[in-house]
Design a protein around this motif. Structure first.
Motif, short mmCIF file in Angstrom:
data_model
loop_
_atom_site.label_atom_id
_atom_site.label_comp_id
_atom_site.label_asym_id
_atom_site.label_seq_id
_atom_site.Cartn_x
_atom_site.Cartn_y
_atom_site.Cartn_z
N ASN A 20 0.84 -1.20 0.00
CA ASN A 20 0.00 0.00 0.00
C ASN A 20 0.87 1.25 0.00
O ASN A 20 1.40 1.65 1.03
N GLY A 21 1.04 1.85 -1.18
CA GLY A 21 1.83 3.08 -1.29
C GLY A 21 3.30 2.89 -1.02
O GLY A 21 3.97 3.79 -0.53
N VAL A 22 3.84 1.69 -1.34
CA VAL A 22 5.23 1.36 -1.07
C VAL A 22 5.99 1.22 -2.39
O VAL A 22 5.48 0.67 -3.37
N SER A 23 7.22 1.70 -2.43
CA SER A 23 8.02 1.60 -3.64
C SER A 23 8.60 0.19 -3.79
O SER A 23 8.49 -0.65 -2.89
N ASN A 24 9.21 -0.06 -4.93
CA ASN A 24 9.85 -1.34 -5.19
C ASN A 24 10.86 -1.18 -6.34
O ASN A 24 11.02 -0.08 -6.89
N LEU A 51 -2.16 -1.76 -6.20
CA LEU A 51 -1.11 -2.32 -5.36
C LEU A 51 0.25 -1.95 -5.92
O LEU A 51 0.46 -1.94 -7.14
N MET A 52 1.16 -1.60 -5.05
CA MET A 52 2.56 -1.35 -5.42
C MET A 52 3.41 -2.28 -4.57
O MET A 52 3.05 -3.40 -4.30
N GLY A 53 4.57 -1.83 -4.12
CA GLY A 53 5.37 -2.63 -3.20
C GLY A 53 5.65 -4.03 -3.70
O GLY A 53 5.65 -4.31 -4.90
N THR A 54 5.89 -4.93 -2.76
CA THR A 54 6.29 -6.30 -3.07
C THR A 54 5.41 -7.29 -2.32
O THR A 54 5.13 -7.11 -1.12
N TRP A 55 4.96 -8.32 -3.00
CA TRP A 55 4.11 -9.35 -2.40
C TRP A 55 4.86 -10.02 -1.25
O TRP A 55 6.01 -10.43 -1.39
N PRO A 56 4.21 -10.14 -0.07
CA PRO A 56 4.93 -10.66 1.11
C PRO A 56 5.04 -12.17 1.13
O PRO A 56 4.09 -12.89 0.81
N LEU A 57 6.19 -12.66 1.57
CA LEU A 57 6.37 -14.10 1.72
C LEU A 57 5.46 -14.68 2.79
O LEU A 57 5.16 -15.88 2.79
N PHE A 70 -0.13 -2.89 -12.21
CA PHE A 70 1.11 -2.92 -12.99
C PHE A 70 2.34 -2.67 -12.14
O PHE A 70 3.39 -3.28 -12.34
N HIS A 71 2.28 -1.77 -11.17
CA HIS A 71 3.46 -1.41 -10.39
C HIS A 71 3.70 -2.35 -9.19
O HIS A 71 4.53 -2.06 -8.33
N HIS A 72 2.96 -3.43 -9.14
CA HIS A 72 3.14 -4.40 -8.05
C HIS A 72 4.21 -5.42 -8.45
O HIS A 72 4.21 -5.92 -9.58
N TYR A 73 5.07 -5.78 -7.51
CA TYR A 73 6.31 -6.50 -7.83
C TYR A 73 6.46 -7.76 -6.98
O TYR A 73 6.01 -7.82 -5.83
N GLU A 85 4.30 9.43 -8.26
CA GLU A 85 3.60 9.49 -6.97
C GLU A 85 3.23 8.09 -6.50
O GLU A 85 2.57 7.33 -7.23
N LEU A 86 3.65 7.77 -5.30
CA LEU A 86 3.28 6.49 -4.69
C LEU A 86 1.87 6.62 -4.11
O LEU A 86 1.68 7.24 -3.07
N SER A 87 0.91 6.04 -4.78
CA SER A 87 -0.47 6.16 -4.32
C SER A 87 -0.87 4.93 -3.51
O SER A 87 -0.31 3.84 -3.69
#
Length: 318
Positions: A117-121, A186-192, A210-213, A133-135
């Motif tokens: 949620n609003g996290v870079s990657n 969704l942005m950031g990275t999917w959690p283990l 698209f920006h989810h990693y 902008e990180l939304s």
């Protein structure tokens, strides 16, 4: 004053039933949610049960794991919210309380929220400029604030395609079965930590974020119930179709189209044990030929396969 309060509550019971009873029990301390030490101890134990999870991250207040744990401690120890849940779900009984199962489901899902949620990657830093902008999520209704995680947007504690009777039974079990967060920014990275839900989770739908990693698929080994995996038009990354896919032995549908599961080979091993796979969309990707073919024999020979979408697939050499 105490007895006067009890008397007033009892009078109100002439008009109210379940809500009144719960309020009465709450007022005398007979209904009380689990305490924060129990929640934290349970989460720390859960984090240590899977070798590839970072247990030390719980000690870092800035980590998504720590934020998820603190959210669980706040929501699941709120007696008023527990009383409200009992009022709205009288079939659970007035003595209902959260337990280890609820802590596990809440925490496992909450890690998704705080990690995406609003996290870079890496992909955002690679593709976007400094003005990007990180939304936050488009819809985050009830997430981490309501202890009843089954009510959170995109979460279902039942499988949509099952019978009415099966859905009722699944709902009562309160295990997360479907996560549907498609087109939700969704942005950031999917959690283990999603692996903590592996004994019940049947659907993950992250399409069009698209920006989810994601690039570490170790968690596939613990997703024994996963049947539907959709992450088309995301930035999940692998060199082609990775062999780890074969860990999802109950998988029935897969959408990895228009992703970074590209620029590599389609691993034959990836499909070796997927005997229930019926639907695959791997279009709009680039794959490397192996032994003169793009599609390995293991994929061609899947007896269960009904639909294979290969639209706009390109050969890396062309």
């Amino acid at each position: 004053y105490f007895f006067q309060n009890i008397f007033n509550i009892l009078l109100s019971c002439l008009k109210m039933k379940n809500a009144c009873i719960t309020s009465f029990l709450l007022s005398i301390g007979a209904v009380g949610a689990i305490d924060s030490n129990f929640v934290e101890d349970t989460i720390r134990e859960l984090q240590g049960t899977i070798s590839y999870l970072d247990q030390g991250a719980l000690n870092d207040g800035a980590s998504y794991q720590s934020k998820a744990m603190n959210a669980a401690k706040t929501a699941l120890t709120d007696s008023a919210k527990l009383a409200s849940f009992i009022d709205e779900n009288p079939s659970f009984g007035s003595n209902f309380d959260w337990d280890e199962k609820h802590v596990k489901n809440f925490y496992g899902a909450a890690t998704i929220f705080y990690s995406t949620n609003g996290v870079s990657n890496d992909i955002i830093e690679e593709l976007e400029d400094d003005d990007f902008e990180l939304s936050g999520w488009t819809n985050q209704e009830d997430w981490t604030t309501n202890p009843d995680y089954c009510s959170w947007f995109g979460i279902k504690c039942f499988l949509n395609i099952d019978t009415t009777e099966a859905i009722a039974e699944q709902t009562r079990e309160q295990n997360i079965i479907e996560i549907e967060l498609f087109n939700n920014t969704l942005m950031g990275t999917w959690p283990l930590e999603i692996a903590l839900l592996g004994e019940s989770l049947a659907t993950i739908d992250l399409y069009d974020n698209f920006h989810h990693y994601m690039e570490d698929f170790t968690w596939f080994q613990d997703m024994g119930e996963l049947q539907y995996l959709y992450f088309g038009t995301t930035s999940w990354r692998a060199d082609g179709i990775p062999s780890e896919l074969n860990e999802l032995t109950k998988l029935r549908q897969l959408d990895c189209s228009y992703t970074y599961w590209s620029d590599g080979a389609i691993s034959g091993e990836a499909f070796a044990d997927l005997d229930e796979l019926e639907y695959i969309d791997m279009g709009d990707n680039i794959y490397t030929e192996v032994s003169g073919q793009n599609v390995p024999d293991e994929l061609r020979d899947l007896d269960s396969l009904i639909r294979l979408y290969f639209d706009n697939v390109r050969d890396r050499k062309s």
